[in-house]
Structures are given as structure tokens and as C-alpha cells.
Enzyme design. Structure first.
Site, PDB file in Angstrom:
ATOM      1  NE  ARG A   1      -2.830   0.116   3.647  1.00  0.00           N
ATOM      2  CZ  ARG A   1      -3.452  -0.164   4.552  1.00  0.00           C
ATOM      3  NH1 ARG A   1      -4.611  -0.401   4.575  1.00  0.00           N
ATOM      4  NH2 ARG A   1      -2.929   0.062   5.917  1.00  0.00           N
TER       5      ARG A   1
ATOM      6  NE  ARG B   1      -1.314   2.992   8.775  1.00  0.00           N
ATOM      7  CZ  ARG B   1      -2.333   2.373   9.477  1.00  0.00           C
ATOM      8  NH1 ARG B   1      -3.613   2.667   9.093  1.00  0.00           N
ATOM      9  NH2 ARG B   1      -2.048   1.744  10.729  1.00  0.00           N
TER      10      ARG B   1
ATOM     11  NE  ARG C   1      -0.550  -2.861  12.406  1.00  0.00           N
ATOM     12  CZ  ARG C   1      -0.674  -2.352  11.220  1.00  0.00           C
ATOM     13  NH1 ARG C   1       0.400  -2.300  10.486  1.00  0.00           N
ATOM     14  NH2 ARG C   1      -2.089  -2.023  10.915  1.00  0.00           N
TER      15      ARG C   1
HETATM   16  P1  AMP Z   1      -5.290   0.197  14.909  1.00  0.00           P
HETATM   17  O1  AMP Z   1      -5.258   1.664  14.246  1.00  0.00           O
HETATM   18  O2  AMP Z   1      -6.637  -0.337  15.514  1.00  0.00           O
HETATM   19  O3  AMP Z   1      -4.658  -0.724  14.004  1.00  0.00           O
HETATM   20  O4  AMP Z   1      -4.243   0.502  16.073  1.00  0.00           O
HETATM   21  C1  AMP Z   1      -3.022   0.855  15.845  1.00  0.00           C
HETATM   22  C2  AMP Z   1      -1.848   0.505  17.116  1.00  0.00           C
HETATM   23  O5  AMP Z   1      -2.349   1.315  18.093  1.00  0.00           O
HETATM   24  C3  AMP Z   1      -2.066  -1.033  17.311  1.00  0.00           C
HETATM   25  O6  AMP Z   1      -0.930  -1.683  16.631  1.00  0.00           O
HETATM   26  C4  AMP Z   1      -1.242  -1.032  18.847  1.00  0.00           C
HETATM   27  O7  AMP Z   1      -0.259  -0.543  18.900  1.00  0.00           O
HETATM   28  C5  AMP Z   1      -2.438   0.495  19.176  1.00  0.00           C
HETATM   29  N1  AMP Z   1      -3.834   0.019  19.764  1.00  0.00           N
HETATM   30  C6  AMP Z   1      -4.807   0.232  19.531  1.00  0.00           C
HETATM   31  N2  AMP Z   1      -5.783  -0.361  19.824  1.00  0.00           N
HETATM   32  C7  AMP Z   1      -5.202  -0.822  20.978  1.00  0.00           C
HETATM   33  C8  AMP Z   1      -5.629  -1.716  22.265  1.00  0.00           C
HETATM   34  N3  AMP Z   1      -7.215  -1.884  22.256  1.00  0.00           N
HETATM   35  N4  AMP Z   1      -4.973  -2.046  22.936  1.00  0.00           N
HETATM   36  C9  AMP Z   1      -3.468  -2.063  22.920  1.00  0.00           C
HETATM   37  N5  AMP Z   1      -2.933  -1.269  21.890  1.00  0.00           N
HETATM   38  C10 AMP Z   1      -3.778  -0.834  20.913  1.00  0.00           C
END
Ligand code: AMP
Length: 215
Positions: free
Chosen positions: A127, A161, A172
Site C-alpha cells: 500500500r 504508513r 501486529r
Molecule cells: P489500529 O489503528 O486499531 O490498527 O491500532 C494501531 C496501533 O495502536 C496498534 O498496532 C497498537 O499498537 C495500538 N492499539 C490500538 N488499539 C489498542 C488496544 N485496544 N490495545 C492496545 N494497543 C492498541
């Protein structure tokens, strides 16, 4: 009042589907990823700490994300809420249950968006987007018509990104399997789990979600 949770690995389309539910059904979207990215760009001390963790693809501490959600819940009282990217651990799931109960509400559905890992890696790691208009391209499936030049605005700068690199994505994904996927069993046991195929077309996935909400 209806609270729903979207669960799935990174890139499953949780954010995209959540945004659709906001515009089509008036849900309020609570995305801890968005809240953390906001905190990161606000330059606070907490923001600095989480930035590194996020860049590596690891999970931020339960304490931080539970605090963010608890704060937001009071400002959305009475609304239909869609939790996107939260909870991601069993401790977060327990905390959410308690927070909702204390507010006289509960979770209606937990929707799992199932996807194929290798397809996901290919989809996310290729991407990139135009730096000026944001149009999204892909190394394999969607190159600009003229190499190095945006089809839409003619821009010549492109962005990737930081956490869409293959290394970060693998971390992840592993965080998802180790820490988040146990929630599928947890919510199944509570009779709340609904699974659908997240690899389908965006519209097909959206209708699958609608069918669950109307059931
Ligand atoms: P996302 O946009 O949901 O993919 O989140 C991006 C990053 O934020 C993740 O890879 C984590 O590092 C952190 N993150 C988001 N939501 C959470 C959560 N509920 N618990 C722990 N880390 C989070």
C-alpha cells in the site's frame, strides 16, 4: 442503545466498516487506534511513549487504552457505539464489560471479520498513497497509470504508513493471535460472537454486518 464490537486482524477492514456504520446508521465509532494516533500527534508525554510501541506493532498497555475508553464513554452516553480495535486483550474485555454495566448497558454483538493472513500481508505491505490528495495505490494491484505520477491530481510524492511495513505487520498479526484471538472464545462463551468472511467485497461485508444488526 446498541453496543457492538468489531474484531479482526489488522487490515481486516474494521475501520472501513465502522465508518460506514457511522454514516449509514448513526453509530458513534470509538477507535483506540485513532485516539492513540491523536495522542501521538498532540506531543504529550503519553503520546511519545505510545508512538514507539505503535511503530513496532506491539500493543499499548491495558491501563492506557482502558483509560481512554472510560473517558470517552461518558461523553457518548445514550448513543449506539461501535468499538473498533478495542478490546484487544482479555483484561480490556473484562474492563469494558464492567464499564458498560456501571452505565446500565451491555454488548449486543461481537462481530469477527475473518481474513486470510497471506492475502492480508500482500494487501497491506504493497500500500502507498499520494502525498497531496491521498489516493491509495498498490505495488502489485494498482500502480498509477504513469509511473511516479498520481492519476487523480498529478502529484509526484507518495507516502507509506510507518506501521504498514512487512516486519511491523507480522508483529501486529502475532499480537492479534496471541493476545486478541482468545477474545473469540470468551465472547463465544457469552453467546455474543458472530463471524463473517472479511475477504469479500466491501459491500458484501457491509450487508453481512447489517444482517447481524437487524437479526
Ligand atoms: P489500529 O489503528 O486499531 O490498527 O491500532 C494501531 C496501533 O495502536 C496498534 O498496532 C497498537 O499498537 C495500538 N492499539 C490500538 N488499539 C489498542 C488496544 N485496544 N490495545 C492496545 N494497543 C492498541
Amino acid at each position: 442503545m446498541m453496543n457492538i464490537i468489531l474484531i479482526g486482524p489488522p487490515g481486516a477492514g474494521k475501520g472501513t466498516q465502522a465508518k460506514r456504520l457511522v454514516s449509514e446508521r448513526g453509530f458513534v465509532q470509538l477507535s483506540t487506534g485513532d485516539m492513540l494516533r491523536e495522542a501521538k500527534s498532540s506531543g504529550t508525554e503519553m503520546g511519545q511513549r505510545v508512538a514507539e510501541v505503535m511503530a513496532r506493532g506491539e500493543l499499548v498497555t491495558d491501563e492506557i487504552v482502558i483509560g481512554l475508553i472510560a473517558e470517552k464513554l461518558d461523553s457518548v452516553a445514550g448513543a449506539d457505539v461501535i468499538f473498533d480495535g478495542f478490546p484487544r486483550t482479555l483484561a480490556q474485555a473484562d474492563a469494558l464489560g464492567a464499564l458498560l454495566q456501571a452505565r446500565g448497558t451491555q454488548i449486543a454483538h461481537v462481530i469477527e471479520m475473518a481474513v486470510d493472513d497471506e492475502a492480508l500481508v500482500a494487501r497491506i505491505t504493497g500500500r502507498f498513497s499520494c502525498a497531496s490528495c491521498g489516493e491509495v495505490y498498490h505495488d502489485v494491484t494498482r500502480q498509477p497509470k504513469v509511473k511516479g505520477r498520481c492519476d487523480i491530481c498529478g502529484g509526484t510524492e507518495f507516502l507509506r504508513r510507518a506501521d504498514d511495513s512487512e516486519d511491523s505487520l507480522r508483529v501486529r498479526l502475532m499480537s492479534y493471535y496471541k493476545q486478541t484471538s482468545p477474545l473469540l472464545g470468551y465472547y463465544h462463551a457469552k453467546g455474543l460472537l458472530r463471524s463473517l468472511d472479511g475477504m469479500g467485497e466491501m459491500d458484501a461485508v457491509a450487508s453481512g454486518i447489517s444482517a447481524i444488526l437487524d437479526s
